[in-house]
Design a protein around this motif. Structure first.
Motif, mmCIF file in Angstrom:
data_model
loop_
_atom_site.group_PDB
_atom_site.id
_atom_site.type_symbol
_atom_site.label_atom_id
_atom_site.label_comp_id
_atom_site.label_asym_id
_atom_site.label_seq_id
_atom_site.Cartn_x
_atom_site.Cartn_y
_atom_site.Cartn_z
ATOM 1 N N GLY A 89 0.834 -1.198 0.000
ATOM 2 C CA GLY A 89 0.000 0.000 0.000
ATOM 3 C C GLY A 89 0.866 1.246 0.000
ATOM 4 O O GLY A 89 2.038 1.202 0.360
ATOM 5 N N TYR A 90 0.287 2.331 -0.435
ATOM 6 C CA TYR A 90 0.985 3.610 -0.427
ATOM 7 C C TYR A 90 -0.043 4.714 -0.224
ATOM 8 O O TYR A 90 -1.211 4.581 -0.582
ATOM 9 N N PRO A 91 0.387 5.813 0.411
ATOM 10 C CA PRO A 91 -0.550 6.899 0.705
ATOM 11 C C PRO A 91 -0.952 7.664 -0.549
ATOM 12 O O PRO A 91 -0.152 7.863 -1.450
ATOM 13 N N ARG A 92 -2.208 8.068 -0.554
ATOM 14 C CA ARG A 92 -2.746 8.898 -1.630
ATOM 15 C C ARG A 92 -3.222 10.213 -1.019
ATOM 16 O O ARG A 92 -3.050 10.449 0.172
ATOM 17 N N SER A 93 -3.851 11.032 -1.801
ATOM 18 C CA SER A 93 -4.350 12.311 -1.300
ATOM 19 C C SER A 93 -5.492 12.092 -0.303
ATOM 20 O O SER A 93 -6.155 11.062 -0.301
ATOM 21 N N ARG A 94 -5.697 13.072 0.539
ATOM 22 C CA ARG A 94 -6.775 13.096 1.543
ATOM 23 C C ARG A 94 -6.724 11.910 2.509
ATOM 24 O O ARG A 94 -7.738 11.390 2.948
ATOM 25 N N GLY A 95 -5.516 11.404 2.777
ATOM 26 C CA GLY A 95 -5.366 10.338 3.765
ATOM 27 C C GLY A 95 -5.763 8.950 3.298
ATOM 28 O O GLY A 95 -5.790 8.026 4.094
ATOM 29 N N ARG A 96 -6.097 8.826 2.033
ATOM 30 C CA ARG A 96 -6.459 7.493 1.514
ATOM 31 C C ARG A 96 -5.208 6.651 1.327
ATOM 32 O O ARG A 96 -4.124 7.169 1.113
#
Length: 146
Positions: A89-96
């Motif tokens: 997994g990896y972080p996306r915008s808005r904490g997703r």
């Protein structure tokens, strides 16, 4: 019915038949399967959504822990490629968090022993020699194993 409808029905009926060839596998309940007449030294089975291997006596040789397997083991020189799914997994915008999975491959021998751990991005068997493999390793790139 008209000619066009007859052709559609005929095509649908043809799609429902199984095409039997050397790669076709039929899943049957273990209670109706004759292990002793299977020529393979390791016979795959499923438990839940994992794959393990038994011998011709019906004894579990490899506990069900693999997600896929590739190849069959008919002789002591054969290897079976096995794989597990690794989740990342990896972080996306808005904490997703965006998640994905990819297989990691290993090799087991005719005894069910893990010859290569399931840590490789790919294991490609040679077309001419069952003992030569090209291995894709994250750290070292491509390797040749004999």
């Amino acid at each position: 019915m008209d000619c066009k409808t007859d052709k559609i029905i005929s095509a649908m009926e043809k799609r429902n038949k199984i095409d039997i060839h050397k790669y076709t596998k039929i899943l049957v309940p273990a209670s109706s399967y004759d292990f002793k007449n299977d020529a393979r030294l390791l016979i795959p089975f499923t438990s839940g959504n994992k794959i393990g291997f038994i011998n011709q006596e019906g004894d579990i040789v490899v506990e069900p822990k693999y997600d896929m397997y590739y190849g069959d083991c008919f002789s002591t020189n054969d290897y079976i490629r096995v794989s597990i799914l690794e989740m990342n997994g990896y972080p996306r915008s808005r904490g997703r968090i965006e998640c994905y999975s990819h297989p990691l491959y290993g090799l087991i021998n005719y005894k069910g022993e893990l010859v290569l751990d399931t840590i490789y991005y790919d294991i490609i068997p040679s077309t001419d020699n069952k003992s030569i493999f090209t291995i894709h390793c994250k750290v070292r790139g491509m390797l040749l194993l004999m």
